[in-house]
Design a protein around this motif. Structure first.
Motif, mmCIF file in Angstrom:
data_model
loop_
_atom_site.group_PDB
_atom_site.id
_atom_site.type_symbol
_atom_site.label_atom_id
_atom_site.label_comp_id
_atom_site.label_asym_id
_atom_site.label_seq_id
_atom_site.Cartn_x
_atom_site.Cartn_y
_atom_site.Cartn_z
ATOM 1 N N GLY A 98 0.775 -1.219 0.114
ATOM 2 C CA GLY A 98 -0.054 0.028 -0.024
ATOM 3 C C GLY A 98 0.778 1.310 -0.024
ATOM 4 O O GLY A 98 0.421 2.417 0.749
ATOM 5 N N ARG A 99 2.035 1.302 -0.857
ATOM 6 C CA ARG A 99 2.689 2.494 -0.636
ATOM 7 C C ARG A 99 3.098 2.815 -2.022
ATOM 8 O O ARG A 99 4.015 2.776 -2.836
ATOM 9 C CB ARG A 99 4.116 2.175 -0.289
ATOM 10 N N PRO A 100 1.851 3.550 -2.776
ATOM 11 C CA PRO A 100 1.902 3.835 -4.081
ATOM 12 C C PRO A 100 3.001 4.788 -4.693
ATOM 13 O O PRO A 100 3.627 4.444 -5.753
ATOM 14 C CB PRO A 100 0.524 4.195 -4.399
ATOM 15 N N ASP A 101 3.443 5.556 -3.772
ATOM 16 C CA ASP A 101 4.589 6.664 -4.240
ATOM 17 C C ASP A 101 5.848 5.849 -4.283
ATOM 18 O O ASP A 101 6.591 6.242 -5.275
ATOM 19 C CB ASP A 101 4.670 7.699 -3.093
ATOM 20 N N ARG A 102 6.032 4.918 -3.462
ATOM 21 C CA ARG A 102 7.329 4.263 -3.423
ATOM 22 C C ARG A 102 7.183 3.279 -4.519
ATOM 23 O O ARG A 102 8.330 3.184 -5.455
ATOM 24 C CB ARG A 102 7.620 3.413 -2.119
ATOM 25 N N ALA A 103 6.302 2.670 -4.809
ATOM 26 C CA ALA A 103 6.265 1.717 -6.044
ATOM 27 C C ALA A 103 6.325 2.566 -7.345
ATOM 28 O O ALA A 103 7.040 1.872 -8.217
ATOM 29 C CB ALA A 103 4.618 0.991 -5.768
ATOM 30 N N ARG A 104 5.725 3.784 -7.446
ATOM 31 C CA ARG A 104 5.888 4.464 -8.716
ATOM 32 C C ARG A 104 7.027 4.840 -8.967
ATOM 33 O O ARG A 104 7.631 4.736 -10.087
ATOM 34 C CB ARG A 104 4.941 5.707 -8.418
ATOM 35 N N GLU A 105 8.264 5.172 -7.767
ATOM 36 C CA GLU A 105 9.328 5.443 -7.952
ATOM 37 C C GLU A 105 10.164 4.286 -8.716
ATOM 38 O O GLU A 105 10.802 4.500 -9.560
ATOM 39 C CB GLU A 105 9.971 5.903 -6.814
ATOM 40 N N HIS A 106 10.051 3.007 -8.104
ATOM 41 C CA HIS A 106 10.551 1.820 -8.725
ATOM 42 C C HIS A 106 10.250 1.692 -10.001
ATOM 43 O O HIS A 106 11.134 1.129 -10.714
ATOM 44 C CB HIS A 106 10.501 0.693 -7.719
ATOM 45 N N PHE A 107 8.642 1.498 -10.249
ATOM 46 C CA PHE A 107 8.444 1.121 -11.570
ATOM 47 C C PHE A 107 9.002 2.348 -12.623
ATOM 48 O O PHE A 107 9.374 1.715 -13.906
ATOM 49 C CB PHE A 107 6.868 1.301 -11.810
ATOM 50 N N ALA A 108 9.126 3.648 -12.279
ATOM 51 C CA ALA A 108 9.771 4.414 -13.178
ATOM 52 C C ALA A 108 11.093 4.105 -13.305
ATOM 53 O O ALA A 108 11.602 4.319 -14.438
ATOM 54 C CB ALA A 108 9.495 5.907 -12.477
ATOM 55 N N ARG A 109 11.996 3.925 -12.245
ATOM 56 C CA ARG A 109 13.334 3.487 -12.355
ATOM 57 C C ARG A 109 13.575 2.384 -13.546
ATOM 58 O O ARG A 109 14.356 2.045 -14.325
ATOM 59 C CB ARG A 109 14.139 3.198 -11.296
ATOM 60 N N ALA A 110 12.645 1.222 -13.314
ATOM 61 C CA ALA A 110 12.478 0.126 -14.151
ATOM 62 C C ALA A 110 12.486 0.409 -15.603
ATOM 63 O O ALA A 110 13.090 0.073 -16.502
ATOM 64 C CB ALA A 110 11.313 -1.092 -13.691
ATOM 65 N N ALA A 111 11.603 1.339 -15.851
ATOM 66 C CA ALA A 111 11.050 1.712 -17.253
ATOM 67 C C ALA A 111 12.341 2.418 -17.835
ATOM 68 O O ALA A 111 12.577 2.421 -19.246
ATOM 69 C CB ALA A 111 9.727 2.904 -17.276
ATOM 70 N N ALA A 112 13.090 3.317 -17.157
ATOM 71 C CA ALA A 112 14.360 4.154 -17.456
ATOM 72 C C ALA A 112 15.334 2.902 -18.038
ATOM 73 O O ALA A 112 16.220 3.501 -18.640
ATOM 74 C CB ALA A 112 14.624 5.040 -16.657
ATOM 75 N N LEU A 113 15.211 1.836 -17.476
ATOM 76 C CA LEU A 113 16.369 0.809 -17.685
ATOM 77 C C LEU A 113 15.870 -0.322 -18.609
ATOM 78 O O LEU A 113 16.874 -0.993 -18.974
ATOM 79 C CB LEU A 113 16.846 0.208 -16.299
ATOM 80 N N VAL A 114 14.766 -0.439 -18.850
ATOM 81 C CA VAL A 114 14.155 -1.662 -19.402
ATOM 82 C C VAL A 114 14.879 -1.884 -20.907
ATOM 83 O O VAL A 114 15.047 -3.104 -21.298
ATOM 84 C CB VAL A 114 12.776 -1.908 -19.662
ATOM 85 N N ASP A 115 15.055 -0.749 -21.685
ATOM 86 C CA ASP A 115 15.653 -1.023 -23.011
ATOM 87 C C ASP A 115 17.180 -1.478 -22.900
ATOM 88 O O ASP A 115 17.580 -1.903 -23.893
ATOM 89 C CB ASP A 115 16.024 0.283 -23.548
ATOM 90 N N ALA A 116 17.829 -1.841 -21.716
ATOM 91 C CA ALA A 116 19.080 -2.602 -21.648
ATOM 92 C C ALA A 116 19.115 -4.024 -21.783
ATOM 93 O O ALA A 116 19.946 -4.666 -22.013
ATOM 94 C CB ALA A 116 19.825 -2.163 -20.325
ATOM 95 N N LEU A 117 17.664 -4.401 -21.651
ATOM 96 C CA LEU A 117 17.473 -5.953 -21.649
ATOM 97 C C LEU A 117 17.673 -6.280 -23.259
ATOM 98 O O LEU A 117 16.939 -5.507 -24.290
ATOM 99 C CB LEU A 117 16.275 -6.225 -21.114
ATOM 100 N N PRO A 118 18.184 -7.518 -23.584
ATOM 101 C CA PRO A 118 18.175 -7.951 -25.161
ATOM 102 C C PRO A 118 16.927 -8.367 -25.339
ATOM 103 O O PRO A 118 16.028 -8.577 -24.594
ATOM 104 C CB PRO A 118 18.930 -9.144 -24.886
ATOM 105 N N PRO A 119 16.498 -8.245 -26.753
ATOM 106 C CA PRO A 119 15.285 -8.663 -27.219
ATOM 107 C C PRO A 119 15.098 -9.958 -27.099
ATOM 108 O O PRO A 119 15.885 -10.927 -26.927
ATOM 109 C CB PRO A 119 15.646 -8.210 -28.786
ATOM 110 N N GLY A 120 13.753 -10.258 -26.932
ATOM 111 C CA GLY A 120 13.226 -11.685 -26.689
ATOM 112 C C GLY A 120 12.180 -11.623 -25.545
ATOM 113 O O GLY A 120 11.494 -10.702 -25.087
#
Length: 215
Positions: A98-120
């Protein structure tokens, strides 16, 4: 990951047990991996899997945070590809608590990094999960055509229109709100619209949504 590493081998055995429905065996193997870890890299790997088998959201969060902390201590290319899923898992853990602000912060960080994953498949799954987290926590700003698109997708799902769904859903689920994502979604919608196999009212809905995506 090096398949000959003893900690990785234990985690692989744990995943096989998990797939077989032997949750207790999986947890025991992941615990063995944690106890066998000889450095921060091995501890990071073991903590990732231990987090999947915790009895409470608080313990899940604790092990996911441990995993991130260990990855930060490693600080080299061995853990570079771990970060999108590390922040995704922390986002989910905070959301479950139930901590949406903290969750949002980590989801945003994941979004900024996800393009580093190889296609597949793994990269696609991670991107879909990050997109879901962003939408669930309000981190992804709504677009004018979202309601129309959601309604259209519900109709396509209801009648199992697999051809249209196969074109639209991947671009929709992978939409993290970037200009590139908007272009990818617009292209998919254009392809369905050009094929003209949907009913007229749905063709009109497609036109409206495409119009909202055009700069």
């Amino acid at each position: 990951m090096n398949p000959d590493n003893p900690v990785v081998r234990l985690c692989a055995r744990g995943m096989r047990a998990e797939a077989d429905g032997r949750a207790d065996d999986a947890h025991a193997l992941f615990r063995q991996a944690w106890e066998a870890a000889g450095d921060d890299y091995e501890a990071c790997v073991a903590a990732h899997y231990l987090a999947r088998h915790q009895p409470t959201p608080e313990e899940t969060l604790r092990w996911n945070q441990e995993c991130l902390d260990r990855a930060d201590r490693v600080g080299d290319d061995r853990v570079k590809g771990f970060y999108p899923s590390l922040h995704l898992n922390l986002g989910r853990a905070h959301r479950d608590l139930g901590r949406p602000d903290r969750a949002r912060e980590h989801f945003a960080r994941a979004a900024a990094l996800v393009d580093a994953l190889p296609p597949g498949p793994y990269g696609d799954w991670t991107r879909f999960a990050v997109g879901e987290g962003l939408r669930a926590t309000g981190a992804a700003a709504p677009r004018p055509g979202d309601a129309d698109l959601t309604g259209l997708l519900e109709r396509l799902c209801a009648r199992a229109d697999l051809k249209a769904l196969a074109l639209i859903l991947p671009a929709h689920l992978a939409d993290l709100g970037t200009d590139e994502d908007r272009t990818r979604l617009s292209t998919a919608l254009h392809m369905v619209h050009a094929a003209r196999f949907l009913p007229e009212d749905e063709q009109a809905t497609l036109s409206r949504v495409i119009g909202t995506l055009t700069p």
